[in-house]
Design an enzyme around this catalytic site. Structure first.
Site, mmCIF file in Angstrom:
data_model
loop_
_atom_site.group_PDB
_atom_site.id
_atom_site.type_symbol
_atom_site.label_atom_id
_atom_site.label_comp_id
_atom_site.label_asym_id
_atom_site.label_seq_id
_atom_site.Cartn_x
_atom_site.Cartn_y
_atom_site.Cartn_z
ATOM 1 N N THR A 236 1.221 -0.813 0.156
ATOM 2 C CA THR A 236 -0.077 0.188 -0.078
ATOM 3 C C THR A 236 1.066 0.744 0.039
ATOM 4 O OG1 THR A 236 -0.097 0.092 2.452
ATOM 5 C CG2 THR A 236 -1.515 -1.392 1.362
ATOM 6 N N VAL B 233 1.091 4.160 1.829
ATOM 7 C CA VAL B 233 1.801 5.242 3.246
ATOM 8 C C VAL B 233 2.692 4.022 3.540
ATOM 9 C CG1 VAL B 233 1.488 6.106 4.837
ATOM 10 C CG2 VAL B 233 0.348 6.387 2.780
ATOM 11 N N CYS B 234 2.443 2.973 3.528
ATOM 12 C CA CYS B 234 3.216 1.322 3.859
ATOM 13 C C CYS B 234 4.733 1.917 3.089
ATOM 14 C CB CYS B 234 2.803 0.544 3.952
ATOM 15 S SG CYS B 234 0.997 0.285 4.727
ATOM 16 N N THR B 235 4.140 1.119 2.107
ATOM 17 C CA THR B 235 5.818 1.664 1.330
ATOM 18 C C THR B 235 6.711 2.518 1.311
ATOM 19 O OG1 THR B 235 4.398 0.723 -0.494
ATOM 20 C CG2 THR B 235 6.308 1.777 -1.810
ATOM 21 N N MET C 33 8.701 2.043 4.762
ATOM 22 C CA MET C 33 9.504 0.779 4.489
ATOM 23 C C MET C 33 10.800 1.915 3.674
ATOM 24 S SD MET C 33 9.004 -1.107 6.743
ATOM 25 C CE MET C 33 7.431 0.314 7.510
#
Length: 153
Positions: free
Chosen positions: A43, A45-47, A50
């Site tokens: 997703t 924002v998660c990308t 990280m």
């Protein structure tokens, strides 16, 4: 469920990471550990969250800190995702089996959605919770704020 409190002894854990290695909190005694929780891989924002960890790898090393990118995704999913994102240094542990147990231990599992909250938890060199911040699901955590907290303690 409330997030774990600052000053609490951090619960130990062991989880497989994107490189199929066992990652345990107790192995990092003497170092700070950043548990950077994201709800789900793949997703946007998660990308970005990280990638910010990977981009700041050198800063974490200078601050005697091990960044860990946690989610409830499976280990094979984390492996493929890390490869796609070119995450080479940061470990991405999978809180998959039992599902969300580590997130529950830290008080950040969202029972309704079946994922962790988006959160950053800093564990000090002695294994105590030093800092906790939970973010709205769609908000990218400010990596500079995390680095500031790490450098001020």
């Amino acid at each position: 469920m409330s997030p774990i409190e600052v000053g609490t002894k951090a619960p130990d854990f062991t989880a497989k990471d994107n490189k199929n290695q066992n990652i345990s909190l107790s192995a990092y005694k003497g170092k700070k550990v950043l548990l950077s929780w994201h709800p789900l891989a793949w997703t946007p924002v998660c990308t970005d969250q990280m990638r910010a960890l990977e981009t700041n790898w050198g800063n974490f090393q200078n601050l005697n800190t091990i960044p860990l990118g946690f989610s409830v995704d499976s280990q094979p999913c984390k492996k493929v995702w890390a490869t796609a994102l070119q995450i080479n240094n940061v470990s991405l542990p999978a809180d998959f089996l039992p599902h969300g147990k580590i997130a529950r231990d830290y008080g950040i599992f969202n029972e309704t959605k079946g994922v962790s909250e988006r959160a950053n938890i800093i564990i000090d060199e002695d294994g105590n919770v030093q800092w906790v911040k939970v973010y709205p699901s769609g908000q990218l955590p400010d990596i500079n704020e995390v680095l500031q907290v790490l450098s001020s303690n």
